[in-house]
Design an enzyme around this catalytic site. Structure first.
Site, PDB file in Angstrom:
ATOM      1  CB  SER A  98      25.798  68.157  49.799  1.00 50.45           C
ATOM      2  OG  SER A  98      24.965  69.614  49.716  1.00 50.45           O
ATOM      3  CG  ASP A 131       3.201  53.914  45.252  1.00 58.53           C
ATOM      4  OD1 ASP A 131       2.300  53.092  45.400  1.00 58.53           O
ATOM      5  OD2 ASP A 131       4.124  55.052  46.195  1.00 58.53           O
ATOM      6  CG  ASP A 179       3.959  52.599  50.572  1.00 58.03           C
ATOM      7  OD1 ASP A 179       3.673  53.491  50.033  1.00 58.03           O
ATOM      8  OD2 ASP A 179       4.655  52.040  50.245  1.00 58.03           O
ATOM      9  CG  ASP A 230      17.715  67.951  48.784  1.00 61.03           C
ATOM     10  OD1 ASP A 230      17.273  68.764  49.186  1.00 61.03           O
ATOM     11  OD2 ASP A 230      18.652  67.362  47.874  1.00 61.03           O
ATOM     12  CG  HIS A 243      20.381  67.865  51.684  1.00 56.24           C
ATOM     13  ND1 HIS A 243      20.289  67.983  50.306  1.00 56.24           N
ATOM     14  CD2 HIS A 243      21.450  68.978  51.744  1.00 56.24           C
ATOM     15  CE1 HIS A 243      21.342  68.525  49.627  1.00 56.24           C
ATOM     16  NE2 HIS A 243      21.690  68.928  50.912  1.00 56.24           N
TER      17      HIS A 243
HETATM   18 CA   LIG Z   1       2.503  54.039  47.979  1.00 56.76          CA
END
Ligand SMILES: [Ca+2]
Length: 580
Positions: A218, A300, A304, A463, A500
Site C-alpha cells: 500500500s 485461463d 475455478d 485492489d 488491497h
Molecule cells: Ca479461472
C-alpha cells in the site's frame, strides 16, 4: 516452517517447469563484481553474525547524529509470535530522529522508530515500510506481505526497522499542514533512518549489514518504489506490494468513485449527504462479480473462481451487455439500473476532468467485489482519502476545520479546479505532493539495476484503491525503458481476485522474500512463486475464499505478462497450471 515453504515452492517450480519461463539471468557465480555484456552484477551472499555482548550493554554504545535512543531492552523468545510460532529472542531499540517544533503549527515532530535485532542474525537488514498515513511505529516484526504470512523477517533472522515516517498518530491527518512532515512522509524519513539503522547494526554485530531489503504494501509499497529510485545504493532487494506510488492521483480516484456512487444512492446519511453504500449494494456487487466470472473465469482454462487472464477479461466483459438492466428501475439485487451502469462504469473507467482527461487510472473488472472492495470505494473514499487530499496532497492545504467535513469535501472535490493542486507549490510548501510522494523518475531505475539489486512488485487485480492497471502500465513503461524486457532486475506479479494487499477470493498467502534473497544473493531468478488460499482450515482464514474451493488450493504467481493457465489435473494444485 519457512524452509518448508521454500522447498515446496522450489518443488512446485520444478514440477511446473517454471524455471524455463522467465529471464536468462540465472548465472550462479559467487562474485559481487561478476559482469558481462548480457549479465548484471551478482551480489554476494550475506553471512550470519551474533549480537555482540548483551542487549543492555549495547545501550552505552549507541550514538548517531540527531538521534535519541529511548529504549534498549531484551525481548525474550516467545514474547512475539508469527503464525502461532514463537519469535526468537531479540533486542528492542526505540528512539526518534530530528525532533523539532514546527513553525507552522507549533507542534513537536520527530521521526519515531523501533529496531528489533535478533541475537542470531542472518547478516541482513530489513526496512519494514508501513501503510496508510503512517504515524505509527508498528512492531518491527518485518511483515513480508500477503495475507496471513507464515513467517516474518525478524523470525528469519533479519535486523528490522519500523518507523512512523515523521509524525505521530495523534498528528494524523493534520501533519500535512507542516511542510517538513509532508516531505518526511514522502521520502525523507526513509533516507534519514537508513544510515542510522545501518550504524546501529554495525555497533550491535560488529559489521554493517551485508545485504539490505525493503518491503511494504500500500503506502508501504509506495515507499518501496520511491526507495528503488531514491535509495538505490542502499537496498539490494525491494518488494513493493499493491503500491500507491501515484497516491495523490489515487486519492482523487477514490473521491471520483464516491461522487459516482453518490449519484445513484437511495438514502442519505445522518449528515444529509448521499449514502454511497446504497449506490452499489452487497447483493448487486455479488451479482456483478458473478457476471464477470461467467464471461472471464474460463479464459485461463479453469472455471475455478479465479480470473488469471485479467487482460482478456477486459475485452470479454461488458457491464452494459452482460449485466441485466432493471425493468422500471426496480432494483432487487439481480440487475442494475441504467444510471447505476453509468456510475459504476465510471468508477471502473477511472477519474477524469470535464475535458475527459484521465486523472488517475482505470480499474480492471475482476471477481473481488466483496467487503474488501467496499471498504475502500464506499467508506475510505469519503474519510481517509479526502483527509490525505485536503491536508497533504493539495497545496495550499485546507484549513483544519475541514477535518469535520471530509465527506462533503470528497463529494464536492472539483476534478477541474481542485485536482491540479496535487502539482502545486506555494508559500512554505516548496515541493508539490506529486514531487514528494512519487518516485522522481519511475522508469529510470538504471542505478538499481546496474549494481545488481532486484525489484519484485505484486498487485491484486481486485485492489479497489490502487489500480493494478496503473502498476501494469508502469511495468510496461519500465520494460520499454530497458530494451523491451526488465525481467532481469524487476518483476511484477498480478494476483487474481486479491483486494488491497490481502483478502478477496484469491490465493493471497505467499512469501516473496525468500525467492528475493535467492535472486539477489544466488542469482536464481524467481520464475514461479507459490501462493495459497487461506481457506477455513487456515490458521488465518480469509472469509472471502468460497467454501466451494475446498481446502489446500495453491497457485503459481506468474511474472507479468505471463498468466497461470490450467493444464489439466487437480484444479486445486499449482502443479496443474503453467505460466505462459
Ligand atoms: Ca479461472
Amino acid at each position: 516452517m519457512n524452509m518448508k515453504r521454500t522447498s515446496i515452492a522450489l518443488a512446485a517450480a520444478a514440477a511446473l517447469g517454471l524455471a524455463a519461463c522467465g529471464g536468462n539471468d540465472t548465472d550462479s557465480g559467487n562474485s559481487s563484481v561478476h559482469s558481462s555484456a548480457n549479465a548484471l552484477p551478482h551480489l554476494s551472499a550475506a553471512t550470519p553474525g551474533t549480537l555482540t555482548g548483551n542487549c543492555a550493554a549495547l545501550a552505552a554504545k549507541l550514538t548517531f547524529a540527531n538521534t535519541v535512543f529511548t529504549t534498549v531492552t531484551d525481548v525474550a523468545a516467545g514474547t512475539l509470535k508469527v503464525a502461532d510460532k514463537p519469535v526468537a529472542e531479540h533486542c528492542l531499540i526505540q528512539g526518534n530522529m530530528n525532533q523539532r517544533v514546527s513553525s507552522v503549527d507549533g507542534k513537536t515532530y520527530a521521526i519515531g522508530f523501533e529496531m528489533r535485532l535478533p541475537l542470531a542474525w542472518n547478516g541482513r537488514f530489513f526496512y519494514q515500510a508501513n501503510g496508510g498515513l503512517d504515524g505509527n511505529v508498528l512492531t518491527a516484526t518485518g511483515e513480508i506481505g500477503g495475507g496471513g504470512p507464515t513467517n516474518d523477517a525478524l523470525n528469519m533472522g533479519f535486523a528490522v526497522i519500523s518507523s512512523d515516517a515523521g509524525h505521530s498518530a495523534s498528528q494524523n491527518p493534520l501533519f500535512g499542514l507542516d511542510p517538513q512532515a509532508r516531505i518526511d512522509y514522502g521520502y525523507h524519513a526513509v533516507a534519514t533512518l537508513t544510515p542510522m539503522a545501518k550504524q546501529v547494526i554495525k555497533l550491535a554485530y560488529g559489521k554493517a549489514p551485508d545485504r539490505s531489503y525493503f518491503d511494504g504494501c500500500s503506502n508501504g509499497g509506495r515507499h518501496a518504489l520511491v526507495a528503488a529510485a531514491r535509495s538505490s545504493a542502499e537496498y539490494d532487494g525491494i518488494i513493493a506490494g499493491d503500491p500507491g506510488f501515484h497516491l495523490p492521483k489515487a486519492a482523487i480516484g477514490e473521491m471520483w468513485s464516491a461522487q459516482q456512487l453518490a449519484k445513484v444512492a437511495t438514502a442519505t446519511t445522518a449528515n444529509g449527504l448521499p449514502d454511497i453504500t446504497t449506490g452499489f449494494t452487497a447483493a448487486e456487487r455479488q451479482m456483478v462479480a458473478s457476471k464477470i466470472l461467467a464471461k472471464c473465469d474460463a479464459l485461463d482454462g479453469a472455471s475455478d473462481g479465479l480470473i488469471q487472464d485479467i487482460k482478456a477479461c477486459q475485452a470479454n466483459f461488458s457491464l452494459a451487455n452482460d449485466v441485466p438492466t432493471c425493468a422500471n428501475n426496480a432494483r432487487d439485487g439481480s440487475c442494475l439500473t441504467s444510471a447505476q451502469k453509468d456510475a459504476i462504469g465510471n468508477v471502473f473507467s477511472g477519474a477524469r476532468n470535464s475535458a475527459g482527461t484521465a486523472l488517475y487510472s482505470s480499474f480492471p473488472y475482476d471477481a473481488g467485489l466483496g467487503p474488501g472492495w467496499s471498504a475502500w470505494k464506499q467508506a475510505n473514499s469519503i474519510t481517509l482519502d479526502p483527509a490525505a487530499a485536503a491536508f497533504t496532497f493539495t497545496t495550499p492545504p485546507q484549513s483544519a476545520a475541514v477535518l469535520s467535513q471530509l465527506s462533503a469535501y470528497a463529494l464536492n472535490f472539483s476534478m477541474d479546479t481542485d485536482a491540479p493542486k496535487i502539482f502545486a507549490t506555494g508559500g512554505a510548501y516548496s515541493e508539490s505532493a506529486w514531487s514528494f510522494m512519487t518516485p522522481p523518475d519511475e522508469t529510470s531505475l538504471g542505478a538499481l539495476k546496474q549494481r545488481g539489486a532486484k525489484l519484485m512488485v505484486y498487485h491484486g487485480t481486485s485492489d479497489p484503491v490502487f489500480s493494478s492497471n496503473d502498476t501494469t502500465d508502469w511495468y510496461q513503461r519500465l520494460s520499454a525503458a530497458n530494451g523491451g524486457d526488465a525481467s532481469n532486475f524487476a518483476r511484477l506479479y498480478t494476483i487474481a481476485g486479491m483486494n488491497h494487499c490481502s483478502g478477496g477470493p484469491s490465493t493471497d498467502q505467499f512469501d516473496l522474500l525468500t525467492p528475493m534473497i535467492a535472486w539477489v544473493e544466488q542469482g536464481k531468478a524467481p520464475d514461479g512463486v507459490l501462493a495459497s488460499a487461506r481457506d477455513a482450515s487456515s490458521v488465518t482464514p480469509n472469509a472471502d475464499v468460497p467454501a466451494g474451493w475446498g481446502t489446500g488450493r495453491t497457485r503459481p504467481l506468474c511474472a507479468y505478462p505471463k498468466v497461470a493457465r490450467y493444464q489439466g489435473g487437480d484444479v486445486n494444485a499449482a502443479s496443474s497450471f503453467m505460466c505462459s
